[in-house]
Design an enzyme around this catalytic site. Structure first.
Site, mmCIF file in Angstrom:
data_model
loop_
_atom_site.group_PDB
_atom_site.id
_atom_site.type_symbol
_atom_site.label_atom_id
_atom_site.label_comp_id
_atom_site.label_asym_id
_atom_site.label_seq_id
_atom_site.Cartn_x
_atom_site.Cartn_y
_atom_site.Cartn_z
ATOM 1 N N LYS A 1 0.853 -1.195 0.000
ATOM 2 C CA LYS A 1 0.000 0.000 0.000
ATOM 3 C C LYS A 1 0.879 1.232 0.000
ATOM 4 C CE LYS A 1 -4.469 0.801 0.109
ATOM 5 N NZ LYS A 1 -5.520 -0.057 -0.458
ATOM 6 N N THR B 1 -15.357 -3.938 -8.304
ATOM 7 C CA THR B 1 -15.517 -4.169 -6.863
ATOM 8 C C THR B 1 -16.966 -4.547 -6.553
ATOM 9 O OG1 THR B 1 -13.740 -2.633 -6.412
ATOM 10 C CG2 THR B 1 -15.247 -3.086 -4.597
ATOM 11 N N ASN C 1 -18.374 5.181 -6.233
ATOM 12 C CA ASN C 1 -18.118 4.163 -7.251
ATOM 13 C C ASN C 1 -18.756 2.827 -6.864
ATOM 14 O OD1 ASN C 1 -16.488 1.750 -8.128
ATOM 15 N ND2 ASN C 1 -15.702 3.268 -9.553
ATOM 16 N N SER D 1 -7.775 -5.872 -11.334
ATOM 17 C CA SER D 1 -6.435 -5.274 -11.447
ATOM 18 C C SER D 1 -5.423 -6.346 -11.869
ATOM 19 C CB SER D 1 -5.991 -4.693 -10.102
ATOM 20 O OG SER D 1 -6.408 -3.364 -9.985
HETATM 21 P P1 NAD Z 1 -15.984 6.878 -3.512
HETATM 22 O O1 NAD Z 1 -15.188 8.037 -3.008
HETATM 23 O O2 NAD Z 1 -16.325 6.805 -4.957
HETATM 24 O O3 NAD Z 1 -17.368 6.788 -2.703
HETATM 25 C C1 NAD Z 1 -17.473 6.915 -1.319
HETATM 26 C C2 NAD Z 1 -18.891 7.371 -0.992
HETATM 27 O O4 NAD Z 1 -19.062 7.372 0.420
HETATM 28 C C3 NAD Z 1 -19.214 8.775 -1.464
HETATM 29 O O5 NAD Z 1 -20.514 8.759 -2.050
HETATM 30 C C4 NAD Z 1 -19.243 9.594 -0.179
HETATM 31 O O6 NAD Z 1 -20.125 10.707 -0.243
HETATM 32 C C5 NAD Z 1 -19.758 8.545 0.780
HETATM 33 N N1 NAD Z 1 -19.559 8.868 2.192
HETATM 34 C C6 NAD Z 1 -18.498 9.456 2.806
HETATM 35 N N2 NAD Z 1 -18.755 9.614 4.099
HETATM 36 C C7 NAD Z 1 -19.984 9.097 4.327
HETATM 37 C C8 NAD Z 1 -20.805 8.989 5.472
HETATM 38 N N3 NAD Z 1 -20.395 9.420 6.655
HETATM 39 N N4 NAD Z 1 -22.021 8.408 5.341
HETATM 40 C C9 NAD Z 1 -22.454 7.970 4.125
HETATM 41 N N5 NAD Z 1 -21.707 8.066 3.012
HETATM 42 C C10 NAD Z 1 -20.504 8.632 3.116
HETATM 43 O O7 NAD Z 1 -15.202 5.577 -3.039
HETATM 44 P P2 NAD Z 1 -15.341 4.071 -3.567
HETATM 45 O O8 NAD Z 1 -14.266 3.823 -4.563
HETATM 46 O O9 NAD Z 1 -16.752 3.759 -3.897
HETATM 47 O O10 NAD Z 1 -14.905 3.293 -2.240
HETATM 48 C C11 NAD Z 1 -15.805 3.116 -1.148
HETATM 49 C C12 NAD Z 1 -15.235 2.098 -0.187
HETATM 50 O O11 NAD Z 1 -14.981 0.893 -0.901
HETATM 51 C C13 NAD Z 1 -13.897 2.492 0.459
HETATM 52 O O12 NAD Z 1 -13.849 1.925 1.753
HETATM 53 C C14 NAD Z 1 -12.888 1.796 -0.422
HETATM 54 O O13 NAD Z 1 -11.668 1.558 0.277
HETATM 55 C C15 NAD Z 1 -13.639 0.523 -0.713
HETATM 56 N N6 NAD Z 1 -13.126 -0.155 -1.893
HETATM 57 C C16 NAD Z 1 -13.256 0.406 -3.129
HETATM 58 C C17 NAD Z 1 -12.727 -0.254 -4.226
HETATM 59 C C18 NAD Z 1 -12.887 0.304 -5.613
HETATM 60 O O14 NAD Z 1 -12.460 -0.382 -6.551
HETATM 61 N N7 NAD Z 1 -13.513 1.447 -5.810
HETATM 62 C C19 NAD Z 1 -12.051 -1.480 -4.060
HETATM 63 C C20 NAD Z 1 -11.957 -2.052 -2.786
HETATM 64 C C21 NAD Z 1 -12.505 -1.361 -1.707
#
Ligand code: NAD
Length: 421
Positions: A105, A189, A219, A350
């Site tokens: 990481k 994901t 996402n 990935s």
């Molecule tokens: P992103 O930034 O696209 O979306 C995150 C969302 O969470 C946003 O809509 C944001 O407004 C919302 N959010 C933030 N604080 C909040 C709260 N207090 N209450 C409700 N909603 C809230 O991120 P993402 O890529 O969708 O990732 C989300 C999670 O999934 C993270 O924990 C990330 O580590 C995990 N993840 C993502 C991927 C990926 O490929 N995108 C892969 C593995 C894990």
């Protein structure tokens, strides 16, 4: 006594899993610490001509099963401890899916929203300059994480190519398609989680249409809502950082997606298409069958776990359920499909990107989906069966499943090599 670190908290999972396996103490000793964590200070020129510096890290937690793999996070609260914890999780996630990778990481302590696009590009390039000796398609392969994206991966791949003097697309994943990115990465994901739930539906007692609540509509959250709705499930509540909405009859996804595309909160749709106001804090307590945390860490905790009404939790976010909340959910009979399995579709695609870059032959999106589904079903089934046979939570079973693979690889390397002697 020193306060427990984030990594210490993550290591509790290692202890739990090791109690269910007969493994050498050397294996645990090796997995308790990051193999190497490099910290640098990146100095970049700002648009106004001044210079500014930012702390940055790259951790290669364990490379027993292959080159280390893990995203780069740009966040003001990034820390060495957090980077090591996330790299530990990646080690287990890659082992859960049987990908030929170890865990790594990276992070930069920065608020990227405070930078111009040119400053962001200079910072991204500076990261690669600082860590180019650590990186490589056979050594350490970054990807996007919180507040980094395919545009940043494109700049980073370009910087690496300039340093080594040749195109080396397999050094980084999550790139734009034009630079060797993979089809199907965008929704990987969520799609992995969706395939998992669909495959285990019978065992999980899910039949017919489910009522689903999604926390976080970014996402992962948007894609899981879309995929589940396309199978006839009802999305009854969603939230983002600014608010939430609910509808017993099912939310209008097109309206929600349009609001997000225009840069508005899901809460801006209250009053339209039967959408009712919901406090974002109450999303986890909504009456539903499936709860999908897809926002941040530690969102289901000691104070709200008891209020969860869902029978199933699909952890698309990393670490959304605290250890205390996990125990409460377990007592209530709520099944949690844990992050290292549930959201591993992202790192799996990935991996497909890396494979395609190395062979120079690219797959169709249908091939990506089929291969992802096969792996999610294979590993999901093995973990589910293990949890049933040994009477373990799915989370503990996932850690046991991964740990047995890690132990086998560590032992196969022999005991007299440099890092084990
Ligand atoms: P992103 O930034 O696209 O979306 C995150 C969302 O969470 C946003 O809509 C944001 O407004 C919302 N959010 C933030 N604080 C909040 C709260 N207090 N209450 C409700 N909603 C809230 O991120 P993402 O890529 O969708 O990732 C989300 C999670 O999934 C993270 O924990 C990330 O580590 C995990 N993840 C993502 C991927 C990926 O490929 N995108 C892969 C593995 C894990």
């Amino acid at each position: 006594m020193a306060e427990a670190s984030l990594l210490d908290h993550a290591l509790v999972r290692l202890d739990e899993a090791s109690a269910h396996l007969t493994i050498d103490a050397d294996v645990i000793e090796k997995l308790k610490y990051a193999r190497e964590t490099t910290k640098v200070r990146l100095m970049i020129r700002m648009d106004d001509g001044s210079r500014k510096s930012f702390l940055a890290w790259r951790c290669r937690y364990d490379d027993t099963r292959g080159p280390t793999k893990g995203g780069i996070r740009f966040h003001p609260d990034a820390s060495e401890d957090e980077v090591e914890m996330l790299a530990f999780w990646m080690t287990f996630k890659c082992a859960v899916m049987n990908l030929p990778y170890g865990g790594g990481k990276g992070a930069v302590q920065v608020d990227p929203r405070a930078l111009s696009k040119a400053e962001l590009e200079r910072l991204s390039r500076a990261y690669i300059q600082a860590f180019s000796r650590i990186l490589g398609p056979d050594r350490d392969i970054p990807a996007p994480d919180v507040y980094t994206n395919s545009m940043i991966m494109g700049w980073m791949a370009d910087e690496y190519a300039q340093i080594v003097g040749r195109a080396e697309p397999a050094v980084i994943t999550g790139k734009p398609i034009a630079l060797g990115g993979s089809l199907g990465r965008g929704d990987a994901t969520a799609r992995g989680g969706y395939y998992l739930v669909r495959h285990l539906a019978k065992e999980l007692g899910l039949n017919g249409s489910m009522r689903v609540a999604v926390q976080g509509f970014g996402n992962a959250g948007q894609h899981i809502a879309r995929l589940l709705a396309s199978d006839g499930h009802k999305i009854v509540a969603v939230s983002d950082s600014e608010g939430a909405v609910q509808s017993k009859a099912g939310l209008d996804l097109d309206k929600l997606l349009a609001a997000k595309a225009e840069g508005h909160s899901v809460a801006s749709t209250v009053g339209q298409g039967g959408h009712d106001f919901l406090s974002a804090d109450h999303l986890v307590s909504v009456d539903c069958d499936l709860l999908v945390p897809a926002a941040l860490e530690n969102m289901i905790h000691e104070a709200n776990a008891e209020t969860v009404k869902a029978r199933l939790v699909l952890e698309l976010a990393n670490g959304p359920v605290t250890a205390t909340a996990d125990a409460i959910l377990g007592k209530k009979g709520v099944v949690v499909l844990p992050d290292i399995l549930a959201n591993a579709g992202g790192v799996t695609v990935s991996y497909f990107e890396w494979v395609q870059n190395r062979q120079g032959f690219y797959w169709t999106v249908e091939e990506i989906h089929d291969r992802l589904r096969a792996i999610m079903e294979r590993e999901g089934r093995a973990i589910w069966n293990l949890s049933q046979e040994k009477g373990l939570s799915v989370r503990t079973a996932a850690y046991v499943h991964a740990l047995s693979r890690l132990a086998e690889a560590i032992e196969a390397h022999g005991t007299q090599n440099f890092f084990m002697s």
